[in-house]
Design a protein around this motif. Structure first.
Motif, PDB file in Angstrom:
ATOM      1  N   THR A   1      -7.538   2.168  -3.589  1.00 57.53           N
ATOM      2  CA  THR A   1      -8.391   1.672  -2.508  1.00 57.53           C
ATOM      3  C   THR A   1      -9.121   2.829  -1.811  1.00 57.53           C
ATOM      4  N   TRP A   2      -8.635   4.051  -2.037  1.00 61.77           N
ATOM      5  CA  TRP A   2      -9.250   5.234  -1.432  1.00 61.77           C
ATOM      6  C   TRP A   2      -8.745   6.462  -2.160  1.00 61.77           C
TER       7      TRP A   2
ATOM      8  N   SER B   1     -14.056   5.081  -1.345  1.00 63.28           N
ATOM      9  CA  SER B   1     -13.310   4.038  -0.659  1.00 63.28           C
ATOM     10  C   SER B   1     -13.755   2.681  -1.180  1.00 63.28           C
ATOM     11  N   ILE B   2     -12.824   1.786  -1.315  1.00 58.42           N
ATOM     12  CA  ILE B   2     -13.150   0.438  -1.763  1.00 58.42           C
ATOM     13  C   ILE B   2     -14.079  -0.257  -0.759  1.00 58.42           C
ATOM     14  N   ASN B   3     -14.016   0.154   0.507  1.00 55.39           N
ATOM     15  CA  ASN B   3     -14.875  -0.427   1.541  1.00 55.39           C
ATOM     16  C   ASN B   3     -16.340  -0.022   1.387  1.00 55.39           C
ATOM     17  N   GLN B   4     -16.578   1.174   0.873  1.00 51.18           N
ATOM     18  CA  GLN B   4     -17.913   1.663   0.545  1.00 51.18           C
ATOM     19  C   GLN B   4     -17.796   2.336  -0.810  1.00 51.18           C
TER      20      GLN B   4
ATOM     21  N   THR C   1       0.840  -1.198   0.000  1.00 56.44           N
ATOM     22  CA  THR C   1       0.000   0.000   0.000  1.00 56.44           C
ATOM     23  C   THR C   1       0.875   1.247   0.000  1.00 56.44           C
TER      24      THR C   1
END
Length: 133
Positions: free
Chosen positions: A57-58, A71-74, A33
């Motif tokens: 990823t962000w 964000s890859i998470n949301q 990262t």
């Protein structure tokens, strides 16, 4: 807020983004990262990326007190406001920037960000960011 800018203004904003030396950013302890920072030619104009194995990823784009983040998470584009245009003791310190997400995404601002990123088709990271729109 009206974000309608001329084509020349958009091109100028895009051209002003310069990569900042990565050694001044605190890097992620996660293997593979990296963090990348672009600073624009006017105050309160920044673009940050976090990549893992060369994939975004962000990211966070801020301009004139507005923000766009993903964000890859949301995996949703979220707009908001920053405290950078506030006038108080805390906002004078760069590390004190805060974001407050909008209840509903600001489509006009999203389109402006997209237009600015499109001015740099030679930048692989900008092309990758555009794919998230």
């Amino acid at each position: 807020m009206n974000y309608i800018l001329t084509e020349n203004e958009i091109t100028s904003l895009g051209a002003s983004l310069r990569a900042i030396a990565p050694n001044i950013l605190k890097q992620s302890p996660q293997k593979g990262t990296i963090r990348v920072w672009f600073q624009g030619g006017e105050p309160y104009f920044d673009l940050f990326f976090e990549l893992n194995n060369h994939e975004i990823t962000w990211f966070q784009f801020t301009l004139r007190g507005k923000s766009l983040s993903w964000s890859i998470n949301q995996p949703l584009l979220k707009t908001g406001i920053t405290n950078e245009l506030s006038i108080d003791d805390v906002s004078f310190y760069a590390a004190s920037k805060t974001l407050k997400n909008d209840h509903d995404s600001d489509e006009e601002f999203i389109n402006l960000v997209k237009s600015i990123l499109q001015t740099r088709p030679e930048e692989e990271i900008f092309v990758k960011a555009l794919a998230l729109f």
